[in-house]
Design a protein around this motif. Structure first.
Motif, short mmCIF file in Angstrom:
data_model
loop_
_atom_site.label_atom_id
_atom_site.label_comp_id
_atom_site.label_asym_id
_atom_site.label_seq_id
_atom_site.Cartn_x
_atom_site.Cartn_y
_atom_site.Cartn_z
N LYS A 1 0.84 -1.21 0.00
CA LYS A 1 0.00 0.00 0.00
C LYS A 1 0.87 1.25 0.00
O LYS A 1 0.58 2.22 -0.70
CB LYS A 1 -0.94 0.00 1.20
CG LYS A 1 -2.11 -0.93 1.05
CD LYS A 1 -3.02 -0.85 2.26
CE LYS A 1 -4.19 -1.80 2.13
NZ LYS A 1 -5.04 -1.77 3.33
N LEU A 2 1.93 1.25 0.77
CA LEU A 2 2.83 2.40 0.84
C LEU A 2 3.48 2.68 -0.52
O LEU A 2 3.56 3.83 -0.97
CB LEU A 2 3.90 2.17 1.90
CG LEU A 2 4.82 3.34 2.22
CD1 LEU A 2 4.02 4.50 2.79
CD2 LEU A 2 5.88 2.91 3.22
N ILE A 3 3.91 1.63 -1.20
CA ILE A 3 4.52 1.78 -2.52
C ILE A 3 3.51 2.35 -3.51
O ILE A 3 3.83 3.27 -4.28
CB ILE A 3 5.08 0.43 -3.03
CG1 ILE A 3 6.30 0.02 -2.19
CG2 ILE A 3 5.44 0.50 -4.51
CD1 ILE A 3 6.74 -1.41 -2.41
N THR A 4 2.29 1.84 -3.50
CA THR A 4 1.29 2.32 -4.45
C THR A 4 0.87 3.75 -4.15
O THR A 4 0.66 4.54 -5.07
CB THR A 4 0.05 1.40 -4.50
OG1 THR A 4 -0.51 1.28 -3.20
CG2 THR A 4 0.41 0.02 -5.01
N ILE A 5 0.79 4.11 -2.88
CA ILE A 5 0.49 5.50 -2.53
C ILE A 5 1.63 6.40 -3.01
O ILE A 5 1.39 7.50 -3.51
CB ILE A 5 0.22 5.64 -1.02
CG1 ILE A 5 -1.12 5.00 -0.68
CG2 ILE A 5 0.24 7.11 -0.60
CD1 ILE A 5 -1.40 4.88 0.80
N GLY A 6 2.86 5.93 -2.89
CA GLY A 6 4.01 6.68 -3.40
C GLY A 6 3.92 6.92 -4.90
O GLY A 6 4.24 8.01 -5.39
#
Length: 147
Positions: free
Chosen positions: A121-126
């Motif tokens: 999720k953190l990567i996709t939000i980035g």
């Protein structure tokens, strides 16, 4: 940079920004919807590590290690899966216990080691944020006039 390139650079950047946003949204929604069907949790065991190699833009090679996890579903069927995320060396060890969240209808196709979903999720939000920044910057550049 010649005049033609200066004129098309913001348009190309806008396209790149839109692609980043689209990929981020699709990946994020897939992670969220996938988590809704991963209703079962099993205690798995790391039975191996799969080395993953990548190179950065400077040509340096980086290695990460994805755990190969063995677990049994609620029917007693054994499954062996490779985590979608590689981690730094030493994070996982053969024999280590790890919880696996999985979809009972597709245990090997829709699974997630505990803790990995937050990273995804953190990567996709980035990706989404990077796309918005690129898009916003390009639009501002067009509004102000390309110099």
């Amino acid at each position: 940079m010649n005049a033609t390139m200066r004129r098309f650079a913001p348009i190309i950047a806008i396209i790149i920004g839109i692609v980043f946003i689209a990929v981020g949204v699709v990946k994020y929604s897939g992670t969220v919807s996938g988590s809704k069907t991963r209703t079962e949790v099993a205690e798995g065991t790391v039975v191996g590590l799969e080395e993953m190699e990548s190179q950065d833009s400077d040509g340096f090679t980086d290695y990460t290690y994805a755990p190969v996890i063995e677990f049994f579903d609620t029917n007693g069927t054994k499954h062996e899966v490779v985590s979608p995320l590689g981690e730094e060396e030493g994070k996982y060890e053969v024999g280590q216990s790890i919880k696996v969240h999985y979809d009972p209808a597709d245990p090997e196709g829709n699974f997630m080691p505990e803790g990995a979903e937050g990273t995804i999720k953190l990567i996709t939000i980035g990706l989404i944020v990077a796309g918005v920044v690129i898009l916003f910057g390009s639009v501002l550049r067009i509004i102000r006039g390309v110099r």
